[in-house]
Structure formats: structure tokens, C-alpha cells
Scaffold this active site. Sequence first.
Site, PDB file in Angstrom:
ATOM      1  N   ASP A  22       0.848  -1.191   0.000  1.00 13.85           N
ATOM      2  CA  ASP A  22       0.000   0.000   0.000  1.00 13.85           C
ATOM      3  C   ASP A  22       0.884   1.241   0.000  1.00 13.85           C
ATOM      4  OD1 ASP A  22      -2.554   1.439   0.331  1.00 13.85           O
ATOM      5  OD2 ASP A  22      -1.723   1.954   2.278  1.00 13.85           O
TER       6      ASP A  22
ATOM      7  N   THR B  80      -2.851   5.246  -4.096  1.00 17.56           N
ATOM      8  CA  THR B  80      -1.778   5.930  -3.352  1.00 17.56           C
ATOM      9  C   THR B  80      -0.414   5.722  -4.006  1.00 17.56           C
ATOM     10  OG1 THR B  80      -1.720   4.007  -1.883  1.00 17.56           O
ATOM     11  CG2 THR B  80      -2.952   5.915  -1.135  1.00 17.56           C
ATOM     12  N   THR B  81      -0.170   4.540  -4.567  1.00 20.68           N
ATOM     13  CA  THR B  81       1.085   4.316  -5.284  1.00 20.68           C
ATOM     14  C   THR B  81       1.053   5.037  -6.628  1.00 20.68           C
ATOM     15  OG1 THR B  81       1.198   2.115  -4.269  1.00 20.68           O
ATOM     16  CG2 THR B  81       2.683   2.550  -6.096  1.00 20.68           C
TER      17      THR B  81
ATOM     18  N   ASP C 169      -9.051  -0.031   1.627  1.00 17.90           N
ATOM     19  CA  ASP C 169      -8.983   0.594   0.307  1.00 17.90           C
ATOM     20  C   ASP C 169     -10.225   0.248  -0.515  1.00 17.90           C
ATOM     21  OD1 ASP C 169      -6.566   1.523   1.075  1.00 17.90           O
ATOM     22  OD2 ASP C 169      -5.373   0.482  -0.436  1.00 17.90           O
TER      23      ASP C 169
END
Length: 564
Positions: A71, A104-105, A403
Amino acid sequence: MAALAPGGYMGMQPQIILLKEGTDSSQGIPQLVSNINACIAVVDAVRTTLGPRGMDKLIHDDRGKTTISNDGATLMKLLDIVHPAAKLLVDISRSQDSEVGDGTTTVVVLAGELLKEAKPFIEEGVHPQSVVTAFRKACRIATDTIRDISTTIDEMGSTEKDEVLHKCAMTSLNSKLIAGEKDFFARMVVDAVSTLDQETLNLKMIGVKKVVGGTLRESFLVDGVAFKKTFSYAGFEQQPKRFENPKILMLNVELELKSEKENAEIRLSDPSQYQEIVEAEWQIIYDKLDKCVQSGAQVVLSRLAIGDLATQYFADRGMFCAGRVAEDDMQRVALAAGGMVQTSVNDLQRPGVLGACAKFEEKQVGNERYNLFTGCPQAKTATIVLRGGAEQFIEEAHRSIHDAIMIVRRAVKNAAIVPGGGAVDMEVSRVLREHSRMLMGKEQLFISAYAKALEIIPRQLCDNAGFDSTEVLNKLRHRHAMSDGTGKNVGIDIETGGVTDTFASFVWEPVVVKRNALQAATEATCLILSVDETVRNPASEQDQGMGRGGPGMRGRGRGRGMRR
């Protein structure tokens, strides 16, 4: 130290001191390039976690805690980055996590690639503000394009809408550690979000409990509230563990005999008065317990302790009690069962004080026992109980579930989706390239560079899956360049290493994920490009580290200093 020489008298030029001695001031193009290089180094640490075939990272901190995760927000938080410019990447990954929950990445990788594309222009002497202006314009065009190619799900029926949400949750779980059970967990997530109040979609009303042991498939969803059995006293096992249609009393009151506070003093003139004090204490606790029983409740919960006397008292009367219930669990029970948490045991017969549910039971889950409240009349809450073999595995499963929940929430609120698998990135890149050819001057180069940077998402997906990214990107460019527009939904087929219509393959993402990622990455890039000087004062940092006394205070106030 920085100084100005405004001119002088008879050839002498007095210096004007601006900064303290020892201050480090870096500025100009080298400083800007240094900031870009620092950000690219951070991106390189997390880029391999992107996508369904992304790798996991194992982070071991100074306290001995081990975290295994892919994550982006979790990794950026745990990397403990100290470079001031690179910290911006941590901020945008956290904002993406709190605002959207997924991507998020993506946002970190995208920001790093935008900086990488801007770096040659900066090194060649282009003014950073020219690049910033062009990037912001490109971002506006990109977000408009995403809106144009999106598909809304507002007009769909409830069954079709649930299916769309299920596919969005599966796409989010594709890149997670629990991808092997994505169908099972995606259905669980959609069911959990469906129980919430559809106006507020309060995330706090979905509880996630973790029980070590068992397999992932043993995880289950409770349509109501579940929490771990609290600390219990003697007499607890004699209490009934199952009720049908019970009344629930929720308290913020201690139900146990309390010893006097420290330094308490009671002066007695007659020894018989001591017995009266003892009996008064017992009478107070019995009065409280009697009022709880008279309220008609079968289940008594309290945020504070319920002692052994109260436990046995309730057991004798066929009631269940639990003390030291966590505040978030208590609030969820109150909202689901419809009661109110009381700070006093007086006047419990008022309407609206007691809650109710269709069924209460205590259930064994692995080595733990859980209290389950189901069939609540006002149930706009749910609890997911996660099982797994190792603590780190369950923690990562929890992050993955979080998520997916965020993605489904956003898809419900912002009912528009786009194809995933790099399809939307390639389509936006194509639109930007075509737009750049209609421009004159340097802006054409900058917008073209922005378009090229967007290709990092499909390229990285290929690299992480072990495919030939050059070959796959050429196929994608060819399909997206088709004049009839049939290639706009074409993305990477992660199973075969080819290309496919990802919209038809049910690889969907909410528009808000892509839009937020583009905007956050662009803003972070523009902010870093706008910084042309970094001032650091090591001397003041050193003084803070040595305390208020500083190096000249050796030995003062602590006995004689060491002879040197």
C-alpha cells in the site's frame, strides 16, 4: 552566511550580514535538480508495488515491528523520509488515501515521472514557471477528458449498480495480498457499504475486527455490531449467552465497589458508625444494580468496569453484562440498536433510553469470543471479522479491505467509472499529444512531456508483471490512435501480457480515483518546481539537540564538569 556588498568608502565594501553564521543556503538550478533527484529516488523505492503483479515491501522499524505491505500510503509513512522536498510525496499519498482510499502508489509514481520529464527542461535553462503553467493546463485538459470518457451508473437498477460496485472493489483488490480471494471480499465490502446510511456513508460505522488463526475464507460479515468479549469476573459463565429480541442498556457508569481515593480520611466518634459507612457503600451499588434490572434490559453494556458483585447479580437474574466496552463499539451499538448511552442509572424507564435488536449471542471465533448484535432496527452499521494465519498478513488484509471500502464509498457518491488497466492513462496521453501539436512555441514540448509521463502507469504495470513494456505500449498506442475511437477502452491484459478492452473485462475504477491522482501529482510537481532555494540552519538545529544550555554550559548545575 550570505552577504551583500552595496558599495563602500575608499574601496572598502562593508558586508551586510543576512543569515546566521553556519547557515547552509542552496539555490538556483542545481538546488532544483537536487530536489527532483531526491523525489525520483523515493519513487524508485515504491514503483515496483504498483498493479496486480506488484511486489510487497518488508519494513522493519527501530522498535522491532515488521510490516509487510504494498500500500503506497503505508509505505511512504513508514519510510521515514527526511528530505524536505521528498516529504511532499508522503503528503500527496496520504491525501489520496484519506480522500479516495486507493491509488496511493499511482499518485506517487505519477508525480515522480512528471518531475523526471521536467528535469531536462530545467537543466537546459527553461524557467520553471513556464513548465508549471503548461503542466497545469495539461492537467485541466486531462481531467476534462476523463470526465468525457467516463460512464455514469446513476440510471442503473439496484442489481446492476451492485454488480458495478462489486467490479470496482475487485479491481481495487487485484493488486493486494488478498487478490486470490478478491471475489469473496469484494462481495463482503459491497454488502457492508450497502448497510450504511446512503446519505452520509460514514466510514466509522463499518468495524473491522482481526482474529489470528483460520483461513481467509473463514472471514465473515456481521449485519450489525460485533466486538471481542471484554474482561469478565466470576459469575460471567453463569450468564445466558443468547437472547431473542433483547432490550439493551448502555451505560458510562462504574458498577463495582470502589476503594477510597488516596489520602481519604474518615473520623468516627463511635465504632458503630464504621458499619453504617460500609453498609451505605453496599446499598449504593445495590441501588444501581436494582435500577438496571427494573429498566427491563436483558443486556447491560458499560464503557467502565462492571465488577464481580454486579456480574453475579445480573447472572442470578438471567441477564448478560459486559464492562470496559471500547468507545467506538459502544457508539456503533447505540446507533444500530437505537438507544442512548447513559451517564446515570436514574430514570431509565424514559422512552428512547434502551436499544433493541433481533438477536444477541456470544460466538466463538478462533481462540476469541465475540459478542454479536444482529437484526438491529436502525442498523446502518456492519462489522467485518477478518481471519488469517499471521498477524502481519491480517494487518495487510485490513489495509486492503479499507482501500476497497473507500473505493465503493466513492463510487456510490460519485457515480462514474472509467476503464482501468492503463486504458484511461493512454487515452488521456493521446488527447494531450494531439492537443500539443496545435500549439506554438515551448508549451508544445511541455504538454507533450506531460503526455509521455502519463504512460508510466501502463509501462510500470507491464514491468511489474514481467512483460515487455515497449511492445505492449506500442500495441496500446496503435489501438488508441484508431480514428473510429474503438480503442479508447483498451488497456493491459495482465493475464496474457497482451492488450484487451478492460471495460468489457470489468476492470473498472471510479473517476474520482484518477482525477484526484492527476490533480495531486500535478500540484506536487508544480510546487517542487517552484522552489528555487532551500535554507537550512545546522547551528540552530544543533543547539536544540543539545538542550537550552548549549555547548558552553558543560557541568553547570550537574556537579563538576569533566577535566579536559
